[in-house]
Design an enzyme around this catalytic site. Structure first.
Site, PDB file in Angstrom:
ATOM      1  CG  HIS A   1      -0.336   0.256   2.595  1.00  0.00           C
ATOM      2  ND1 HIS A   1       0.055  -0.740   3.455  1.00  0.00           N
ATOM      3  CD2 HIS A   1       0.092   1.381   3.005  1.00  0.00           C
ATOM      4  CE1 HIS A   1       0.754  -0.205   4.599  1.00  0.00           C
ATOM      5  NE2 HIS A   1       0.646   1.023   4.222  1.00  0.00           N
TER       6      HIS A   1
ATOM      7  CG  ASP B   1      -0.027  -3.970   2.713  1.00  0.00           C
ATOM      8  OD1 ASP B   1       0.108  -3.660   1.668  1.00  0.00           O
ATOM      9  OD2 ASP B   1      -0.286  -3.192   3.573  1.00  0.00           O
TER      10      ASP B   1
ATOM     11  CB  SER C   1       3.395   1.834   6.436  1.00  0.00           C
ATOM     12  OG  SER C   1       1.937   1.907   7.019  1.00  0.00           O
TER      13      SER C   1
END
Length: 475
Positions: free
Chosen positions: A133, A163, A239
């Site tokens: 993402h 992911d 992230s």
């Protein structure tokens, strides 16, 4: 004479009194001396007020009976901080718009949006792991290392299901990198460090412990999640960053937080390193993720399901059905069996099972311990290649040679379970075959991977009667 006699009498009495008093005083003094010299009971301890002692945070307990993990994080931070990079993704903000709106723009005129995150260098020649993402819909990806050097990155591969994405940069020197650790060996309560770039602040290190393992954030979304949960502070920009143990080994890729405000509130989640490493190796070697299938269907047990299935066990995976011809079926497992462990990994919930199998490949064998009629058994099961995927709420499979011959086609994806209400209302059902998506022919599961809701324009189907049906979609 009389007076003299009385005085002499009084004098003798006084002399006797003084003599007696003197003897008494001497006796008392002697007794006190002896008491002081020869008493045997201990004196009361003297209480002395002392200043509190400060104990450094990196102390260790060196006893045979008490084990203590060191809490000096400087070595782990030093091994990690130079291998964590800043990821800048310049993407078209219109790339996630419905196709109808994109007709108002020329491709080069689509407005841009910039996203940032973190990444982890895992090899000296510049391979980087980050979150999918972080880099999705990218036009250009820029990597900034901890020494402020910038590189343009190439996307090697992505896996939206876990992911995880793999990038590559070309540097003229060997780069610092992080070694993979064994995430299956981590323990709840173990110290960990989260290293990343929250709020674009380069090289930030936070500490916490592992709060839980095998976390599935949404059990109804159809995605097999098995996160490591920690209380190390993770915020926007973290992230794709590293979660490491006190030895500086990579045990996870920081991926998500649960928050109402958007900021850290004590819960952060990371993809286990064993899963990330397997995806990384698959994307480099095969260009796609190779997933092994056990071939069982069922439900993780709790008190409610134990009562429904009429079993005493409240932990484990209860098998309700098996896929014919796959590993579990061929190994002799049956509906009603309860899987208790796989390769020594205790199975208490579905995320325990799916998380461990995500680190295995087709063709590998796993040792399954299961209970049947109260007796514990053990069997080796060969994992098979996953032959199905979920595409817009449709379970699809690659065509078998028999299906291709029967339908007289060479390409397509078979719909084995229709859960898309909109398409179902249009008459599309189980047994249909997807021939094309957005005008592109499809034959492998990887052909439909990565489509976002706004990317879907049309699907060409083949119905069981051999007729083609095209559905125009607007999401």
């Amino acid at each position: 004479l009389f007076n003299f006699f009385n005085f002499d009498k009084k004098f003798r009495k006084m002399k006797s009194f003084i003599k007696t008093l003197t003897i008494a005083l001497l006796s008392t003094g002697f007794s006190l001396f002896v008491y002081d010299q020869y008493r045997t009971f201990p004196e009361p301890e003297e209480q002395v007020l002392q200043n509190p002692t400060l104990i450094p945070a990196n102390y260790t307990v060196n006893t045979a009976s008490v084990a203590a993990e060191r809490t000096d994080f400087t070595s782990a931070a030093a091994k990690t901080i130079d291998a964590v990079v800043h990821v800048k993704n310049t993407a078209s903000s219109g790339s996630n718009l419905p196709s109808f709106y994109r007709y108002f723009y020329e491709e080069e005129d689509l407005p841009e949006r910039i996203g940032t995150g973190s990444g982890v260098i895992v090899s000296p020649d510049g391979y980087i792991i980050t979150n999918n993402h972080v880099i999705e819909d990218n036009n250009q990806i820029e990597i900034t290392t901890n020494d402020n050097k910038t590189y343009e990155a190439k996307v090697i591969g992505t896996d939206p299901e876990t992911d995880i994405a793999v990038l590559k940069i070309n540097a003229k020197k060997k780069l610092p990198y992080v070694f993979f650790g064994n995430s299956d060996a981590t323990r709840i309560g173990e110290w960990v460090l989260a290293v990343g770039n929250p709020f674009n602040l380069n090289s930030t290190v936070t500490a916490g412990i592992i709060s839980a393992k095998s976390r599935d954030l949404n059990k109804r979304d159809g995605v097999n999640e098995s996160y490591i949960q920690t209380d190390a502070a993770v915020n926007r920009g973290n992230s794709g960053g590293a979660l490491v143990n006190t030895s500086g080994e990579l045990i996870g890729i920081n991926t998500a937080i649960t928050s109402v405000s958007g900021g850290f509130v004590g819960y952060s989640f990371a993809v286990p390193s064993n899963v990330a490493r397997k995806v990384f190796e698959d994307l480099i070697e095969y260009g796609d993720v190779q997933r092994g299938l056990l071939g069982v269907m069922g439900q993780a047990l709790d008190a409610q399901f134990a009562e429904r299935f009429e079993v005493e066990e409240t932990e484990g995976f209860y098998i309700t059905d098996l896929e014919e011809g796959l590993g579990a079926d061929l190994a002799g497992l049956e509906p009603g069996d309860i899987i208790k462990s796989v390769d020594g990994i205790v199975i208490n919930k579905f995320a325990d099972l799916s998380g461990y199998l995500s680190s295995k490949r087709p063709g590998e064998k796993v040792s399954v311990v299961y209970k049947r009629n109260g007796e514990e058994n053990k069997v080796d099961v060969r994992l098979e290649k996953i032959n199905r995927a979920v595409f817009f709420f449709m379970e699809i499979r690659e065509l078998t040679p028999e299906q291709k011959e029967q339908l007289n086609i060479e390409e397509g994806l078979y719909i084995s379970n229709m859960n898309n209400r909109k398409l179902y209302q249009s008459g599309i059902d189980n047994g249909y075959v997807i021939l094309e998506v957005n005008g592109q022919k499809v034959s492998k599961l990887s052909d439909v991977k990565g489509y976002g809701m706004g990317d879907l324009e049309s699907i060409l189907f083949l119905n069981p009667a051999g007729e083609k049906e095209k559905v125009i979609l607007q999401y």
